[in-house]
Design an enzyme around this catalytic site. Structure first.
Site, mmCIF file in Angstrom:
data_model
loop_
_atom_site.group_PDB
_atom_site.id
_atom_site.type_symbol
_atom_site.label_atom_id
_atom_site.label_comp_id
_atom_site.label_asym_id
_atom_site.label_seq_id
_atom_site.Cartn_x
_atom_site.Cartn_y
_atom_site.Cartn_z
ATOM 1 N N TYR A 1 -7.462 6.798 0.096
ATOM 2 C CA TYR A 1 -6.997 8.183 -0.025
ATOM 3 C C TYR A 1 -5.568 8.352 0.493
ATOM 4 O O TYR A 1 -4.923 9.369 0.216
ATOM 5 C CB TYR A 1 -7.906 9.136 0.756
ATOM 6 C CG TYR A 1 -9.348 9.144 0.332
ATOM 7 C CD1 TYR A 1 -9.782 8.541 -0.850
ATOM 8 C CD2 TYR A 1 -10.312 9.753 1.134
ATOM 9 C CE1 TYR A 1 -11.113 8.545 -1.222
ATOM 10 C CE2 TYR A 1 -11.647 9.761 0.770
ATOM 11 C CZ TYR A 1 -12.044 9.156 -0.402
ATOM 12 O OH TYR A 1 -13.368 9.164 -0.753
ATOM 13 N N HIS B 1 -15.574 0.356 0.422
ATOM 14 C CA HIS B 1 -15.393 1.426 -0.554
ATOM 15 C C HIS B 1 -15.972 1.093 -1.928
ATOM 16 O O HIS B 1 -16.694 1.884 -2.525
ATOM 17 C CB HIS B 1 -13.906 1.770 -0.687
ATOM 18 C CG HIS B 1 -13.659 3.170 -1.140
ATOM 19 N ND1 HIS B 1 -12.570 3.901 -0.743
ATOM 20 C CD2 HIS B 1 -14.363 3.991 -1.951
ATOM 21 C CE1 HIS B 1 -12.624 5.097 -1.292
ATOM 22 N NE2 HIS B 1 -13.706 5.180 -2.030
#
Length: 270
Positions: A48, A106
């Site tokens: 992010y 992730h």
């Protein structure tokens, strides 16, 4: 409302996602609103590129670190044995903390040996107390089965779960093996135009978002909705004040389209 993990740690059923919050002012405003509303779990990721913004916001707002749960995730490019620890330590620096409460991989990808190597690094960080709980994100049954041979099993699998992609097979596997499911994109990015959702929202005197979040939390699936609007932040937190009848739960279950909002985790690799 809380969910107990396999290691005994408790996490809230409703957390706050910071995906796409990309500037300091927006992050601070969102975290302030979320914290004041009652959120105590905040989810970010290396991918992010806003871990530092979250750390700065928490510091500037004088939020007690011991009163919140922080999640971050190892990015695919950092899954090599030499990069997991170094990238994680950099994440800690950015978040202005010496530990995270939840550390996830992730995207597991399709390389079993790479995933096992990365997971064993997470186990070491967990043993050292630098991560209070460890898990995976976007892991399907195949990935979870690969990890069954490891010393410590994932405590969490953070996957896309919403009315259009309900992940019933993965959720059933996780329930059987004591892995908590946490839903990203639980609102399917605000697609509330389904007639059934509108009808049931009126029936339960709630917003469509509250209905869909409650549909998840009634299944003991933790949710991490994201919003930068105060009204929606407050609405999203106010779930669990009503119970969806079993018949209506089944009606919502039938809306499944098996449609991914992002990469297909069954095929995505890097």
């Amino acid at each position: 409302m809380e969910k107990k993990l396999s290691n005994g740690k408790h996490i809230p059923l409703v957390g706050f996602g910071v995906y796409r919050l990309s500037d300091a002012a927006s992050m601070e405003q969102a975290i302030a609103a979320a914290y004041q509303t009652g959120y105590r779990m905040f989810d970010t990721a290396q991918m992010y590129k806003n871990e530092e913004l979250l750390g700065q916001a928490i510091d500037k707002l004088n939020i007690d670190r011991n009163q919140i749960i922080l999640t971050t995730k190892i990015a695919p490019q950092n899954m090599s044995e030499k990069n997991v620890r170094s990238s994680f330590l950099e994440s800690l620096r950015k978040l202005k903390t010496d530990y995270v409460d939840i550390l996830l991989i992730h995207w597991p990808g399709q390389d079993k040996e790479r995933l096992l190597s990365c997971w064993n690094e997470l186990i070491q960080l967990y043993k050292e107390g630098k991560a209070k709980a460890i898990g995976v994100s976007n892991a399907m049954v195949q990935h979870l089965e690969w990890l069954e041979e490891c010393e410590i099993a994932p405590m969490i699998d953070q996957i896309e779960v919403n009315i259009k992609n309900q992940q019933k097979t993965v959720c059933a596997f996780c329930k059987k093996h004591g892995i908590a499911v946490q839903a990203w994109s639980p609102l399917a990015r605000g697609q509330f135009d389904n007639p059934l959702i509108q009808t049931l929202s009126n029936k339960y005197n709630c917003t469509p978002a509250q209905l869909l979040l409650t549909w998840n939390t009634q299944k003991e699936i933790s949710v991490i909705p994201k919003s930068s609007h105060l009204e929606r932040i407050q609405e999203n937190f106010n779930v669990g004040s009503f119970v969806i009848e079993e018949e209506d739960m089944h009606k919502i279950d039938k809306l499944d389209q098996y449609k991914d909002m992002s990469y297909n985790p069954y095929t995505y690799d890097y």
